[in-house]
Design a protein around this motif. Structure first.
Motif, PDB file in Angstrom:
ATOM      1  N   GLU A  38       4.692  -1.253  -3.801  1.00 46.62           N
ATOM      2  CA  GLU A  38       3.665  -1.029  -2.794  1.00 46.62           C
ATOM      3  C   GLU A  38       4.133  -0.098  -1.693  1.00 46.62           C
ATOM      4  O   GLU A  38       3.425   0.125  -0.724  1.00 46.62           O
ATOM      5  CB  GLU A  38       3.218  -2.369  -2.213  1.00 46.62           C
ATOM      6  CG  GLU A  38       2.539  -3.234  -3.263  1.00 46.62           C
ATOM      7  CD  GLU A  38       2.054  -4.558  -2.711  1.00 46.62           C
ATOM      8  OE1 GLU A  38       1.972  -4.693  -1.473  1.00 46.62           O
ATOM      9  OE2 GLU A  38       1.766  -5.445  -3.501  1.00 46.62           O
ATOM     10  N   GLU A  39       5.317   0.484  -1.842  1.00 47.30           N
ATOM     11  CA  GLU A  39       5.820   1.433  -0.863  1.00 47.30           C
ATOM     12  C   GLU A  39       5.016   2.724  -0.938  1.00 47.30           C
ATOM     13  O   GLU A  39       4.445   3.064  -1.964  1.00 47.30           O
ATOM     14  CB  GLU A  39       7.286   1.762  -1.144  1.00 47.30           C
ATOM     15  CG  GLU A  39       8.225   0.596  -1.003  1.00 47.30           C
ATOM     16  CD  GLU A  39       9.648   0.981  -1.386  1.00 47.30           C
ATOM     17  OE1 GLU A  39       9.931   2.187  -1.533  1.00 47.30           O
ATOM     18  OE2 GLU A  39      10.459   0.073  -1.554  1.00 47.30           O
ATOM     19  N   SER A  40       5.016   3.469   0.168  1.00 54.95           N
ATOM     20  CA  SER A  40       4.380   4.779   0.177  1.00 54.95           C
ATOM     21  C   SER A  40       5.123   5.688  -0.792  1.00 54.95           C
ATOM     22  O   SER A  40       6.340   5.812  -0.738  1.00 54.95           O
ATOM     23  CB  SER A  40       4.413   5.354   1.594  1.00 54.95           C
ATOM     24  OG  SER A  40       3.837   6.622   1.616  1.00 54.95           O
ATOM     25  N   GLN A  41       4.384   6.326  -1.686  1.00 54.62           N
ATOM     26  CA  GLN A  41       4.974   7.175  -2.715  1.00 54.62           C
ATOM     27  C   GLN A  41       5.182   8.590  -2.192  1.00 54.62           C
ATOM     28  O   GLN A  41       4.429   9.086  -1.351  1.00 54.62           O
ATOM     29  CB  GLN A  41       4.073   7.211  -3.948  1.00 54.62           C
ATOM     30  CG  GLN A  41       3.851   5.847  -4.572  1.00 54.62           C
ATOM     31  CD  GLN A  41       5.126   5.285  -5.151  1.00 54.62           C
ATOM     32  OE1 GLN A  41       5.786   5.944  -5.926  1.00 54.62           O
ATOM     33  NE2 GLN A  41       5.465   4.068  -4.770  1.00 54.62           N
ATOM     34  N   LEU A  42       6.187   9.279  -2.700  1.00 47.25           N
ATOM     35  CA  LEU A  42       6.523  10.629  -2.269  1.00 47.25           C
ATOM     36  C   LEU A  42       5.366  11.606  -2.484  1.00 47.25           C
ATOM     37  O   LEU A  42       5.072  12.435  -1.624  1.00 47.25           O
ATOM     38  CB  LEU A  42       7.772  11.112  -3.008  1.00 47.25           C
ATOM     39  CG  LEU A  42       8.367  12.439  -2.555  1.00 47.25           C
ATOM     40  CD1 LEU A  42       8.733  12.394  -1.081  1.00 47.25           C
ATOM     41  CD2 LEU A  42       9.579  12.763  -3.383  1.00 47.25           C
ATOM     42  N   VAL A  43       4.656  11.495  -3.603  1.00 47.85           N
ATOM     43  CA  VAL A  43       3.549  12.398  -3.862  1.00 47.85           C
ATOM     44  C   VAL A  43       2.424  12.145  -2.862  1.00 47.85           C
ATOM     45  O   VAL A  43       1.801  13.077  -2.355  1.00 47.85           O
ATOM     46  CB  VAL A  43       3.031  12.251  -5.318  1.00 47.85           C
ATOM     47  CG1 VAL A  43       1.830  13.141  -5.564  1.00 47.85           C
ATOM     48  CG2 VAL A  43       4.138  12.560  -6.311  1.00 47.85           C
ATOM     49  N   THR A  44       2.170  10.887  -2.536  1.00 51.64           N
ATOM     50  CA  THR A  44       1.143  10.551  -1.554  1.00 51.64           C
ATOM     51  C   THR A  44       1.511  11.131  -0.192  1.00 51.64           C
ATOM     52  O   THR A  44       0.664  11.702   0.502  1.00 51.64           O
ATOM     53  CB  THR A  44       0.968   9.029  -1.445  1.00 51.64           C
ATOM     54  OG1 THR A  44       0.657   8.515  -2.741  1.00 51.64           O
ATOM     55  CG2 THR A  44      -0.134   8.652  -0.490  1.00 51.64           C
ATOM     56  N   GLN A  45       2.754  11.003   0.200  1.00 50.53           N
ATOM     57  CA  GLN A  45       3.208  11.551   1.471  1.00 50.53           C
ATOM     58  C   GLN A  45       3.030  13.074   1.502  1.00 50.53           C
ATOM     59  O   GLN A  45       2.591  13.639   2.501  1.00 50.53           O
ATOM     60  CB  GLN A  45       4.677  11.196   1.715  1.00 50.53           C
ATOM     61  CG  GLN A  45       4.906   9.719   1.924  1.00 50.53           C
ATOM     62  CD  GLN A  45       6.400   9.372   1.942  1.00 50.53           C
ATOM     63  OE1 GLN A  45       7.270  10.242   2.007  1.00 50.53           O
ATOM     64  NE2 GLN A  45       6.690   8.092   1.851  1.00 50.53           N
ATOM     65  N   TYR A  46       3.334  13.737   0.390  1.00 51.37           N
ATOM     66  CA  TYR A  46       3.175  15.185   0.302  1.00 51.37           C
ATOM     67  C   TYR A  46       1.701  15.568   0.440  1.00 51.37           C
ATOM     68  O   TYR A  46       1.359  16.477   1.198  1.00 51.37           O
ATOM     69  CB  TYR A  46       3.756  15.714  -1.016  1.00 51.37           C
ATOM     70  CG  TYR A  46       3.557  17.198  -1.203  1.00 51.37           C
ATOM     71  CD1 TYR A  46       4.351  18.114  -0.515  1.00 51.37           C
ATOM     72  CD2 TYR A  46       2.577  17.691  -2.048  1.00 51.37           C
ATOM     73  CE1 TYR A  46       4.180  19.468  -0.671  1.00 51.37           C
ATOM     74  CE2 TYR A  46       2.393  19.050  -2.218  1.00 51.37           C
ATOM     75  CZ  TYR A  46       3.201  19.943  -1.535  1.00 51.37           C
ATOM     76  OH  TYR A  46       3.005  21.283  -1.690  1.00 51.37           O
ATOM     77  N   CYS A  47       0.834  14.868  -0.282  1.00 47.89           N
ATOM     78  CA  CYS A  47      -0.592  15.189  -0.237  1.00 47.89           C
ATOM     79  C   CYS A  47      -1.164  14.983   1.167  1.00 47.89           C
ATOM     80  O   CYS A  47      -1.996  15.761   1.621  1.00 47.89           O
ATOM     81  CB  CYS A  47      -1.365  14.323  -1.242  1.00 47.89           C
ATOM     82  SG  CYS A  47      -1.047  14.755  -2.962  1.00 47.89           S
ATOM     83  N   GLU A  48      -0.708  13.961   1.841  1.00 51.23           N
ATOM     84  CA  GLU A  48      -1.187  13.708   3.195  1.00 51.23           C
ATOM     85  C   GLU A  48      -0.673  14.747   4.193  1.00 51.23           C
ATOM     86  O   GLU A  48      -1.297  14.977   5.225  1.00 51.23           O
ATOM     87  CB  GLU A  48      -0.771  12.306   3.634  1.00 51.23           C
ATOM     88  CG  GLU A  48      -1.531  11.213   2.894  1.00 51.23           C
ATOM     89  CD  GLU A  48      -0.987   9.818   3.165  1.00 51.23           C
ATOM     90  OE1 GLU A  48       0.123   9.684   3.735  1.00 51.23           O
ATOM     91  OE2 GLU A  48      -1.668   8.853   2.787  1.00 51.23           O
TER      92      GLU A  48
END
Length: 85
Positions: free
Chosen positions: A73-83
């Motif tokens: 459930e941690e924030s994923q690297l790809v999600t962080q990049y997209c944001e």
């Protein structure tokens, strides 16, 4: 392949274009899969997104990323990049 003049010139029957073909029939969907965790799926997705954004000049508004299932459930690297873009 050689032409019929018996010299070292090459006959190019097909020409390759460095200009991407525009997409005219809806979105392209790419499914990145692996047989287990930690095999580089997220890294591949980051590479694809980065190339589309920075090399092929796609607008961030035209791209989407979905991670359908995850075991953490941690924030994923790809999600962080997209944001961030």
């Amino acid at each position: 392949k050689k032409n019929n003049n018996n010299n070292n010139e090459t006959n190019n029957d097909t020409k390759s274009s460095s200009t991407p073909t525009p997409i005219t029939q809806g979105p392209i969907r790419i499914f990145v899969a692996g047989d287990r965790t930690q095999v580089g799926k997220s890294s591949i997705c980051l590479g694809l997104l980065g190339t589309l954004l920075h090399k092929l000049n796609y607008s961030p508004k035209t791209l989407a990323y979905i991670k359908p299932a995850t075991q953490c459930e941690e924030s994923q690297l790809v999600t962080q990049y997209c944001e961030s873009v």
